[in-house]
Enzyme design. Structure first.
Site, PDB file in Angstrom:
ATOM      1  N   ASP A 103       0.863  -1.169   0.000  1.00  0.00           N
ATOM      2  CA  ASP A 103       0.000   0.000   0.000  1.00  0.00           C
ATOM      3  C   ASP A 103       0.912   1.235   0.000  1.00  0.00           C
ATOM      4  OD1 ASP A 103      -2.358   1.663   0.546  1.00  0.00           O
ATOM      5  OD2 ASP A 103      -1.481   1.895   2.548  1.00  0.00           O
TER       6      ASP A 103
HETATM    7 MG   LIG Z   1      -2.973   3.311   3.320  1.00  0.00          MG
END
Ligand SMILES: [Mg+2]
Length: 228
Positions: free
Chosen positions: A9
């Site tokens: 991420d």
């Molecule tokens: Mg994030």
């Protein structure tokens, strides 16, 4: 043995989205003649988080969210603004924010020498490309998977189906996702059938969604990736 493929991420995992957002909001509110005080910013963030929760739950499309959030927000301050144009202005400011989370560049550079790294992010394509490039992170990833380009987002299984299909010779047993969000990164990884590493700097408690591992800082990854 061990993990060979790491899905990262971006926001609040490798790049400090909060810092970029703070700066962009200050500039935008000033442009609109609204004092960018702590309470105004908190008010915006609360509203925005509500919209994103609705989006994750499938109640609101990303386009509806982006087109309307500033119009609805500035209505509270008696400012009539064009939603999409204000979003574009905000986006322009946000694109300039690429503050790294502590030593993320060094960690990513080190890991890239032994592992295959990929980006998996919910976000706007142009923004994420620009921030990854300016931060120096981009060259260490084999490919960027950005929700806007894919038409599906984390934690949807379809998002990960595309990721797995586009990574050659992927072994799910040797794949792990690293992210700060329990509801999108960890839940998404679990739905997709891979191990998960929760970036949890504040030591919050994982209530319903239990990650495989937790880390407080990115350098904690070295030990996990060596041992498992
Ligand atoms: Mg994030």
């Amino acid at each position: 043995m061990g993990y060979e493929t790491i899905l990262f991420d971006i926001d609040d995992t490798l790049l400090d989205f909060k810092a970029a957002e703070e700066q962009a909001l200050s500039w935008l509110f000033q442009d609109m003649g609204v004092e960018p005080s702590l309470s105004v910013k908190n008010n915006y963030k609360k509203m925005n988080q509500g919209f994103w929760r609705d989006h994750e739950a499938g109640l609101l499309s990303r386009q509806e969210l982006l087109d309307n959030r500033f119009r609805l927000f500035f209505e509270q301050y008696e400012r009539e603004v064009d939603g999409p144009r204000t979003e574009a202005r905000y986006r322009h400011y946000l694109n300039q924010g690429h503050q790294l989370i502590s030593n993320s560049l060094e960690v990513v550079e080190n890991l890239s020498q032994k592992k295959d790294l990929y980006v998996v992010t919910n976000g706007v394509s142009a923004t994420q490309h620009q921030r990854l490039k300016k931060s120096g992170l981009a060259p260490y990833f084999k490919k960027l998977f950005i929700s806007e380009e894919m038409g599906v987002h984390k934690p949807m299984k379809e998002f990960f189906d595309i990721v797995f299909a586009e990574i050659p010779q992927l072994d799910k047993e040797k794949t792990v996702i690293v992210g700060d969000s329990l509801t999108s990164d960890i839940k998404g990884g679990q739905t997709a059938g891979i191990d998960t590493i929760w970036m949890n700097p504040q030591g919050k408690e994982a209530m319903e969604i239990k990650p495989t591992f937790q880390i407080k800082k990115l350098t904690d990854l070295y030990q996990i990736l060596e041992e498992f």
